[in-house]
Design an enzyme around this catalytic site. Structure first.
Site, PDB file in Angstrom:
ATOM      1  CG  ASN A 142      -9.255   7.809   2.405  1.00 11.46           C
ATOM      2  OD1 ASN A 142     -10.037   6.924   2.747  1.00 11.46           O
ATOM      3  ND2 ASN A 142      -9.507   8.667   1.443  1.00 11.46           N
ATOM      4  CB  VAL A 143      -4.041   4.753   5.770  1.00 12.59           C
ATOM      5  CG1 VAL A 143      -4.951   4.381   6.940  1.00 12.59           C
ATOM      6  CG2 VAL A 143      -4.174   3.705   4.664  1.00 12.59           C
ATOM      7  CB  SER A 156     -19.677   2.226   2.513  1.00  7.55           C
ATOM      8  OG  SER A 156     -18.788   1.717   3.499  1.00  7.55           O
ATOM      9  NE  ARG A 214      -3.001  -1.571  -0.469  1.00  5.57           N
ATOM     10  CZ  ARG A 214      -2.762  -2.815  -0.908  1.00  5.57           C
ATOM     11  NH1 ARG A 214      -2.517  -3.792  -0.056  1.00  5.57           N
ATOM     12  NH2 ARG A 214      -2.740  -3.099  -2.187  1.00  5.57           N
ATOM     13  CG  HIS A 228      -9.559   4.469  10.075  1.00  4.40           C
ATOM     14  ND1 HIS A 228     -10.524   4.178   9.139  1.00  4.40           N
ATOM     15  CD2 HIS A 228     -10.220   4.604  11.258  1.00  4.40           C
ATOM     16  CE1 HIS A 228     -11.713   4.143   9.732  1.00  4.40           C
ATOM     17  NE2 HIS A 228     -11.559   4.403  11.005  1.00  4.40           N
TER      18      HIS A 228
END
Ligand code: OAD
Length: 232
Positions: free
Chosen positions: A87-88, A177, A56, A104
């Site tokens: 989001n990271v 979501s 990632r 997060h």
């Protein structure tokens, strides 16, 4: 200036080429979430988890902020903008947003396996250090772990985020979501009477009776539309 508070999720970065989690073909379809995003998964197979986040992290070098990130950053000319992101990735920062709260965690940071939230052990990686290996140690001697909030772990930044949401004059939700708490619950702290907008190309179920103005578009087009609506 009015306070514009924005909650973003994976959909914000979709147009930059980063997969979302729960859409068809999303990350959780390809990697079991219990294995790569829980403390139990990390305890069972730290190498798998470290490698998952290495991948990632490396992807950050290949992607760029999209028009949506850029337009949001540009709104700092007319609003006090606070971005609260699940989001990271670092795309909000790279687009120029100056006040980003990461709920997060952040891919570009690592920490101690033993005391992940102790600020003494949280460290920003240079791009040439993006590949963390087994045996790389935090300052307390424990294995370096990704600075990511996994399922079942506390979300230390939520209190800070709530403080900004309580002072919002406009609240915007983009590309999430709303499945994951406590992030999804931030909506409950938006003061009464404050307009709420939701930008998402798909239907999102909002667990609140609140009036929400839905902009059924992707992040780039959606933020452009939001800008127009707010200047009218
Ligand atoms: P999800 O994958 O659950 O939701 C992504 C949302 O983005 C969906 O509502 C999509 O319809 C929407 N979307 C897709 N393409 C879009 C586009 N071009 N523009 C705007 N929206 C678009 O992702 P999150 O809600 O962010 O946590 O997930 C929340 C958390 O669950 C993540 O932070 C992660 C995950 O497990 C951890 O890893 C701890």
């Amino acid at each position: 200036m009015k306070n514009l508070v924005v909650l973003t999720g994976a959909g914000m970065s979709a147009e930059s080429g980063i997969s979302t989690f729960r859409d068809a073909g999303g990350l959780w379809e390809r990697y079991p979430v219990e294995q790569v995003a829980t403390p139990e998964g990390y305890a069972a197979n730290p190498e798998l988890v470290i490698n998952f986040y290495n991948e990632r992290r490396k992807q950050l070098l290949d992607v760029r902020p999209n028009r949506g990130h850029e337009l949001l950053a540009g709104m700092e000319g007319s609003f006090n903008v606070t971005v609260i992101t699940q989001n990271v990735d670092n795309l909000h920062e790279r687009a120029g947003s100056s006040h980003v709260i990461h709920l997060h965690g952040e891919l570009t940071k690592v920490t101690s396996s033993r005391h992940p939230n102790d600020p003494r052990y949280i460290r920003e990686l240079r791009p040439d250090e993006y590949e963390v290996k087994m045996g790389d140690k935090a300052a307390d001697g424990s294995q370096l772990r990704p600075f990511i909030v996994w399922f079942g772990e506390p979300v230390p930044m939520i209190e800070t985020a709530i403080g900004f949401v309580r002072k919002a004059d406009v609240f915007v939700i983009i590309g999430t979501s709303l499945n994951v708490y406590p992030a999804a619950g931030l909506l409950y702290y938006v003061p009464e009477g404050v307009p709420v907008y939701l930008i998402d190309p798909n239907e999102v179920s909002v667990a609140s009776a609140r009036k929400v103005t839905v902009i059924r578009k992707g992040a780039s087009e959606g933020v452009a539309e939001l800008k127009k609506m707010l200047s009218e």
